[in-house]
Write a protein that holds these residues in place. Structure first.
Motif, PDB file in Angstrom:
ATOM      1  N   ASN A  38      74.064 -13.979  -8.625  1.00  0.00           N
ATOM      2  CA  ASN A  38      72.712 -13.604  -9.015  1.00  0.00           C
ATOM      3  C   ASN A  38      72.573 -12.099  -9.033  1.00  0.00           C
ATOM      4  OD1 ASN A  38      71.148 -16.244  -9.030  1.00  0.00           O
ATOM      5  ND2 ASN A  38      72.129 -16.311  -7.038  1.00  0.00           N
ATOM      6  N   VAL A  40      70.121  -8.983  -8.558  1.00  0.00           N
ATOM      7  CA  VAL A  40      68.876  -8.679  -7.870  1.00  0.00           C
ATOM      8  C   VAL A  40      68.082  -7.723  -8.760  1.00  0.00           C
ATOM      9  CG1 VAL A  40      67.824  -7.779  -5.773  1.00  0.00           C
ATOM     10  CG2 VAL A  40      70.032  -8.946  -5.641  1.00  0.00           C
ATOM     11  N   GLU A  41      66.900  -8.157  -9.164  1.00  0.00           N
ATOM     12  CA  GLU A  41      66.045  -7.352 -10.040  1.00  0.00           C
ATOM     13  C   GLU A  41      65.237  -6.339  -9.228  1.00  0.00           C
ATOM     14  OE1 GLU A  41      66.461  -7.532 -13.179  1.00  0.00           O
ATOM     15  OE2 GLU A  41      67.538  -9.425 -13.324  1.00  0.00           O
ATOM     16  N   ASP A  43      62.118  -6.026  -8.774  1.00  0.00           N
ATOM     17  CA  ASP A  43      61.012  -6.614  -8.007  1.00  0.00           C
ATOM     18  C   ASP A  43      61.506  -7.541  -6.892  1.00  0.00           C
ATOM     19  OD1 ASP A  43      61.883  -8.818  -9.421  1.00  0.00           O
ATOM     20  OD2 ASP A  43      59.942  -9.252 -10.346  1.00  0.00           O
ATOM     21  N   GLY A  44      62.823  -7.635  -6.717  1.00  0.00           N
ATOM     22  CA  GLY A  44      63.400  -8.465  -5.674  1.00  0.00           C
ATOM     23  C   GLY A  44      63.735  -9.874  -6.103  1.00  0.00           C
ATOM     24  N   SER A  45      63.355 -10.255  -7.310  1.00  0.00           N
ATOM     25  CA  SER A  45      63.681 -11.588  -7.807  1.00  0.00           C
ATOM     26  C   SER A  45      65.152 -11.648  -8.200  1.00  0.00           C
ATOM     27  CB  SER A  45      62.792 -11.954  -9.004  1.00  0.00           C
ATOM     28  OG  SER A  45      63.040 -11.081 -10.087  1.00  0.00           O
ATOM     29  N   LEU A  46      65.667 -12.857  -8.350  1.00  0.00           N
ATOM     30  CA  LEU A  46      67.068 -13.064  -8.691  1.00  0.00           C
ATOM     31  C   LEU A  46      67.196 -13.659 -10.084  1.00  0.00           C
ATOM     32  CD1 LEU A  46      68.314 -14.621  -5.339  1.00  0.00           C
ATOM     33  CD2 LEU A  46      68.541 -12.254  -6.083  1.00  0.00           C
ATOM     34  N   THR A  47      68.167 -13.180 -10.833  1.00  0.00           N
ATOM     35  CA  THR A  47      68.496 -13.722 -12.143  1.00  0.00           C
ATOM     36  C   THR A  47      69.891 -14.317 -12.055  1.00  0.00           C
ATOM     37  OG1 THR A  47      67.182 -12.027 -13.239  1.00  0.00           O
ATOM     38  CG2 THR A  47      68.799 -13.199 -14.590  1.00  0.00           C
TER      39      THR A  47
END
Length: 65
Positions: A38, A40-41, A43-47
């Protein structure tokens, strides 16, 4: 252990079966002998990046886990 994305060996453990690659800044999670990657973006979200790799590249034993 090496990162399947950049082959860097500079991995840090961030949790149970969770690692972070300081070479390419991705999070790796080990589940049932398979790695899940993943990004880490900001904003803390994962892609999820798993679809960018072949099955054999995500096998834990082929990456030294």
């Amino acid at each position: 252990m090496k990162c399947p994305n950049c082959a860097d060996k500079n991995l840090g453990k961030i949790g149970v079966n969770q690692y972070y690659c300081w070479g390419c800044f991705i999070e790796l999670t080990l589940v049932d002998g398979k790695l899940s990657l993943n990004q880490v973006e900001e904003d803390g979200s994962l892609t999820e990046l798993d679809d960018l790799f072949q099955e054999d590249q995500l096998r834990a034993e082929s990456n030294g886990f």
